[in-house]
Motif scaffolding. Structure first.
Motif, PDB file in Angstrom:
ATOM      1  N   VAL A 105      -6.203  -3.174  -5.663  1.00 39.97           N
ATOM      2  CA  VAL A 105      -6.230  -2.866  -4.237  1.00 39.97           C
ATOM      3  C   VAL A 105      -5.356  -3.879  -3.530  1.00 39.97           C
ATOM      4  O   VAL A 105      -4.920  -4.883  -4.124  1.00 39.97           O
ATOM      5  CB  VAL A 105      -7.673  -2.899  -3.670  1.00 39.97           C
ATOM      6  N   PHE A 106      -5.098  -3.638  -2.245  1.00 45.56           N
ATOM      7  CA  PHE A 106      -4.172  -4.487  -1.500  1.00 45.56           C
ATOM      8  C   PHE A 106      -4.852  -4.931  -0.203  1.00 45.56           C
ATOM      9  O   PHE A 106      -5.252  -4.097   0.612  1.00 45.56           O
ATOM     10  CB  PHE A 106      -2.875  -3.724  -1.216  1.00 45.56           C
ATOM     11  N   VAL A 107      -4.988  -6.233  -0.061  1.00 46.65           N
ATOM     12  CA  VAL A 107      -5.709  -6.823   1.066  1.00 46.65           C
ATOM     13  C   VAL A 107      -4.700  -7.266   2.115  1.00 46.65           C
ATOM     14  O   VAL A 107      -3.749  -8.008   1.803  1.00 46.65           O
ATOM     15  CB  VAL A 107      -6.564  -8.019   0.596  1.00 46.65           C
ATOM     16  N   ARG A 108      -4.922  -6.805   3.342  1.00 44.33           N
ATOM     17  CA  ARG A 108      -4.012  -7.177   4.435  1.00 44.33           C
ATOM     18  C   ARG A 108      -4.292  -8.621   4.843  1.00 44.33           C
ATOM     19  O   ARG A 108      -5.396  -8.970   5.275  1.00 44.33           O
ATOM     20  CB  ARG A 108      -4.237  -6.247   5.625  1.00 44.33           C
ATOM     21  N   VAL A 109      -3.292  -9.460   4.684  1.00 50.14           N
ATOM     22  CA  VAL A 109      -3.396 -10.881   5.029  1.00 50.14           C
ATOM     23  C   VAL A 109      -2.193 -11.237   5.877  1.00 50.14           C
ATOM     24  O   VAL A 109      -1.045 -11.089   5.439  1.00 50.14           O
ATOM     25  CB  VAL A 109      -3.439 -11.774   3.775  1.00 50.14           C
ATOM     26  N   ASP A 110      -2.444 -11.725   7.089  1.00 44.87           N
ATOM     27  CA  ASP A 110      -1.373 -12.052   8.029  1.00 44.87           C
ATOM     28  C   ASP A 110      -0.469 -10.832   8.193  1.00 44.87           C
ATOM     29  O   ASP A 110      -0.909  -9.788   8.614  1.00 44.87           O
ATOM     30  CB  ASP A 110      -0.596 -13.291   7.562  1.00 44.87           C
ATOM     31  N   ASP A 111       0.810 -10.977   7.798  1.00 49.40           N
ATOM     32  CA  ASP A 111       1.756  -9.884   7.979  1.00 49.40           C
ATOM     33  C   ASP A 111       2.159  -9.259   6.644  1.00 49.40           C
ATOM     34  O   ASP A 111       3.213  -8.658   6.522  1.00 49.40           O
ATOM     35  CB  ASP A 111       3.008 -10.383   8.696  1.00 49.40           C
ATOM     36  N   GLY A 115     -16.124 -15.044   7.351  1.00 52.00           N
ATOM     37  CA  GLY A 115     -17.112 -14.055   7.781  1.00 52.00           C
ATOM     38  C   GLY A 115     -16.550 -12.859   8.502  1.00 52.00           C
ATOM     39  O   GLY A 115     -17.312 -12.046   9.048  1.00 52.00           O
ATOM     40  N   GLU A 116     -15.238 -12.723   8.523  1.00 53.65           N
ATOM     41  CA  GLU A 116     -14.629 -11.585   9.208  1.00 53.65           C
ATOM     42  C   GLU A 116     -14.231 -10.512   8.194  1.00 53.65           C
ATOM     43  O   GLU A 116     -13.888 -10.811   7.054  1.00 53.65           O
ATOM     44  CB  GLU A 116     -13.401 -12.035  10.006  1.00 53.65           C
ATOM     45  N   LYS A 117     -14.248  -9.282   8.630  1.00 56.33           N
ATOM     46  CA  LYS A 117     -13.843  -8.189   7.752  1.00 56.33           C
ATOM     47  C   LYS A 117     -12.328  -8.171   7.585  1.00 56.33           C
ATOM     48  O   LYS A 117     -11.585  -8.445   8.529  1.00 56.33           O
ATOM     49  CB  LYS A 117     -14.327  -6.846   8.303  1.00 56.33           C
ATOM     50  N   VAL A 118     -11.907  -7.837   6.376  1.00 54.90           N
ATOM     51  CA  VAL A 118     -10.482  -7.699   6.091  1.00 54.90           C
ATOM     52  C   VAL A 118     -10.192  -6.233   5.776  1.00 54.90           C
ATOM     53  O   VAL A 118     -11.081  -5.471   5.392  1.00 54.90           O
ATOM     54  CB  VAL A 118     -10.048  -8.597   4.917  1.00 54.90           C
ATOM     55  N   THR A 119      -8.936  -5.838   5.948  1.00 57.09           N
ATOM     56  CA  THR A 119      -8.513  -4.467   5.654  1.00 57.09           C
ATOM     57  C   THR A 119      -8.052  -4.375   4.206  1.00 57.09           C
ATOM     58  O   THR A 119      -7.209  -5.161   3.769  1.00 57.09           O
ATOM     59  CB  THR A 119      -7.376  -4.040   6.592  1.00 57.09           C
ATOM     60  N   ILE A 120      -8.627  -3.423   3.489  1.00 56.55           N
ATOM     61  CA  ILE A 120      -8.272  -3.210   2.088  1.00 56.55           C
ATOM     62  C   ILE A 120      -7.611  -1.840   1.965  1.00 56.55           C
ATOM     63  O   ILE A 120      -8.204  -0.815   2.301  1.00 56.55           O
ATOM     64  CB  ILE A 120      -9.507  -3.264   1.170  1.00 56.55           C
ATOM     65  N   LYS A 121      -6.402  -1.823   1.474  1.00 57.01           N
ATOM     66  CA  LYS A 121      -5.694  -0.583   1.186  1.00 57.01           C
ATOM     67  C   LYS A 121      -5.887  -0.250  -0.290  1.00 57.01           C
ATOM     68  O   LYS A 121      -5.801  -1.136  -1.147  1.00 57.01           O
ATOM     69  CB  LYS A 121      -4.200  -0.726   1.488  1.00 57.01           C
ATOM     70  N   TYR A 122      -6.112   1.027  -0.589  1.00 55.78           N
ATOM     71  CA  TYR A 122      -6.314   1.413  -1.980  1.00 55.78           C
ATOM     72  C   TYR A 122      -5.621   2.746  -2.244  1.00 55.78           C
ATOM     73  O   TYR A 122      -5.419   3.557  -1.343  1.00 55.78           O
ATOM     74  CB  TYR A 122      -7.801   1.529  -2.312  1.00 55.78           C
ATOM     75  N   ASP A 123      -5.244   2.925  -3.505  1.00 55.37           N
ATOM     76  CA  ASP A 123      -4.631   4.159  -3.953  1.00 55.37           C
ATOM     77  C   ASP A 123      -5.690   4.939  -4.717  1.00 55.37           C
ATOM     78  O   ASP A 123      -6.120   4.508  -5.786  1.00 55.37           O
ATOM     79  CB  ASP A 123      -3.440   3.851  -4.865  1.00 55.37           C
ATOM     80  N   PRO A 124      -6.161   6.082  -4.208  1.00 58.56           N
ATOM     81  CA  PRO A 124      -7.241   6.816  -4.872  1.00 58.56           C
ATOM     82  C   PRO A 124      -6.898   7.255  -6.300  1.00 58.56           C
ATOM     83  O   PRO A 124      -7.784   7.556  -7.071  1.00 58.56           O
ATOM     84  CB  PRO A 124      -7.462   8.039  -3.968  1.00 58.56           C
TER      85      PRO A 124
END
Length: 538
Positions: free
Chosen positions: A427-433, A412-421
């Motif tokens: 896309v790339f999901v930030r998980v741990d390190d 239920g927590e938000k994750v950070t998603i990196k994307y290249d426009p």
């Protein structure tokens, strides 16, 4: 020279007067006065006038010739007339309408006559205007940008003692039209994002695209600046060295929205980079990068398709009719201009070539480089926060999934998603390190850019669809592409759109880890910043 000679003669005359007057006693006798008058060849009245000025001030300069007319410090206008003059100065003259002095004099004269006052002459009005704050007057009439270069004092300068202490980054519209690589027809002027090291004046990196400035252009320019450029140069058949690389200690930028993006600020903090902003409306604080951009654009004016700096310089030359360079060819030309000319030429401020200054500085303090260039790039890409739902991550009306995300389900927590426009096919999901790559849940979806996605959504909204789903978006984009391809030879805008998505042809752009490449059947792909690509991000 004549002016300097005259000035020396006038000063020497004042010194002779001071020498004679300085020998006179407090109460000189008639004989002493006659002797002094004869020596200086002046009348008795003039002698005593000079003597009073000299004794009142004690300065030789008091004996210099006086300007004819009333003293400059004298109040030239009666109080009632002054009130009229000041009113017209504030409300009429010191405005962006910028009336002439003659027109101001006429307006003042009309009001003075109506009130029974004697209007000032235009010469007296001119003397009054000369006593006003000229910097404030120019700022009110023509704006701050016109006033500061003339009147603003800028003592000191931005100093950096070692390479990578301060790196400045900025954008500019290149004064050259580029052409489509297939049809060789014009598609517009690209945007250059450029970085310079303040201490050595080395251009540390750049990025060229057909899109307006955005966070991704900054990310690609910065990644190009910190990486080793040997392979990048070889891919463009450039047989020269570009030794500039490494993570800067401070990045100095203007107040563009892309530099204030949270993803950019967080990435700088992540890699130990201090972020410094120029004060708003003060381009002088970015003088180093502005001068480098000016140097590059000055050389670019020699290229076919140049727009020059203004219409007067361009004359009747048609930039689009003479354009011959593609975006890729212009990029190679800029690289050659930087490494082959600018870096090798003696810099006026340094009294040495930037290459030599860089080599000496780096020998004393080796640069800090990222251990993983791919990770460095992704850290600077734009980001969004989303909750992982049971059917995946929803971003831009597209559903993304990866089996590696299963362990995050139910948190239920938000994750950070990196994307290249430039490419929303992953896309790339930030998980741990680290990052986990996620692709559209429907793998049959074509690769699209963010600008295409927004254009499709806008068209669907205009058609009255309040709810837009993934299927509608992709079908609309494919239909739009078909129309653009059919019209590609007809209009520059259509050709530009084709060029903007040329990089979306498979294979896709980014490899995340060596392990991912080993498990993939397709061959290794180049890093995205090795290629000239286009995107859009608002």
């Amino acid at each position: 020279m004549d002016h300097e000679r005259a000035d020396r003669e006038v000063w020497a005359a004042a010194e002779r007067r001071a020498a004679v007057l300085g020998k006179l006693p407090e109460r000189p006798s008639d004989a002493e006065v006659r002797t002094a008058c004869a020596t200086l060849e002046v009348s008795r009245a003039t002698l005593f006038r000079w003597l009073k000025r000299y004794r009142d001030t004690g300065r030789t300069s008091a004996l210099l010739p006086r300007r004819r007319g009333p003293p400059q410090a004298m109040e030239p206008l009666a109080p009632e007339v002054l009130a009229v003059v000041e009113r017209h100065f504030q409300d009429f003259y010191a405005t962006q309408r910028r009336p002439t002095r003659t027109r101001l004099w006429r307006e003042i004269g009309a009001d003075c006559r109506r009130e029974g006052l004697k209007p000032p002459s235009i010469r007296r009005l001119g003397r009054w205007l000369a006593l006003q704050d000229q910097a404030e007057l120019l700022r009110r009439r023509e704006g701050k940008g016109k006033s500061e270069p003339v009147f603003l004092a800028t003592p000191g300068s931005l100093r950096a003692d070692a390479p990578l202490d301060i790196v400045q980054i900025d954008h500019t519209k290149v004064d050259v039209t580029v052409v489509d690589p297939a049809s060789r027809k014009p598609i517009g002027r690209p945007t250059l994002t450029l970085a310079i090291d303040v201490a050595t004046r080395m251009a540390t990196g750049f990025h060229l695209s057909l899109e307006p400035p955005c966070l991704t252009s900054v990310a690609l320019c910065l990644t190009h600046a910190v990486m080793d450029k040997t392979a990048w140069l070889a891919a463009r058949d450039i047989a020269a060295e570009w030794p500039a690389r490494g993570i800067p200690r401070v990045i100095h930028v203007d107040n563009g929205a892309e530099f204030h993006a949270l993803a950019f600020e967080r990435a700088c903090a992540e890699h130990g980079v201090d972020l410094t902003y120029r004060p708003p409306g003060t381009p002088r604080f970015g003088g180093h990068i502005e001068r480098l951009i000016g140097t590059m654009m000055g050389e670019a004016h020699l290229l076919p398709g140049s727009h020059f700096s203004n219409v007067r310089e361009r004359g009747d030359l048609d930039p689009e009719a003479t354009a011959t360079l593609t975006l890729r060819e212009l990029e190679a030309w800029l690289a050659l201009e930087i490494v082959g000319v600018y870096h090798a030429r003696v810099h006026r401020s340094l009294c040495a070539p930037p290459n030599a200054v860089w080599a000496a500085g780096i020998a004393a303090a080796p640069p800090r480089t990222p251990t993983d260039p791919r990770r460095f790039l992704m850290d600077f890409l734009p980001a969004e926060r989303r909750v992982l739902q049971r059917d995946g991550l929803h971003l831009f009306n597209i559903r993304y999934w990866s089996d590696e995300l299963r362990r995050l389900m139910g948190q239920g927590e938000k994750v950070t998603i990196k994307y290249d426009p430039r490419d929303l096919s992953r896309v790339f999901v930030r998980v741990d390190d680290g990052y986990v790559e996620a692709r559209p849940a429907d793998l049959t979806r074509p690769a699209i850019a963010l600008w295409e996605h927004r254009a499709a959504v806008a068209e669907l909204r205009a058609a009255g669809r309040r709810a837009v789903d993934e299927e509608q978006i992709f079908s609309t984009i494919l239909a739009q592409r078909a129309l653009v391809d059919a019209a590609g030879a007809a209009t520059k805008a259509a050709r530009r759109q084709v060029a903007r998505r040329a990089h979306l042809a498979p294979p896709a752009m980014i490899d995340v880890t060596p392990a991912a490449r080993e498990s993939d059947s397709e061959p290794p792909r180049p890093l995205p910043y090795f290629e000239v690509e286009e995107w859009d991000e608002r």
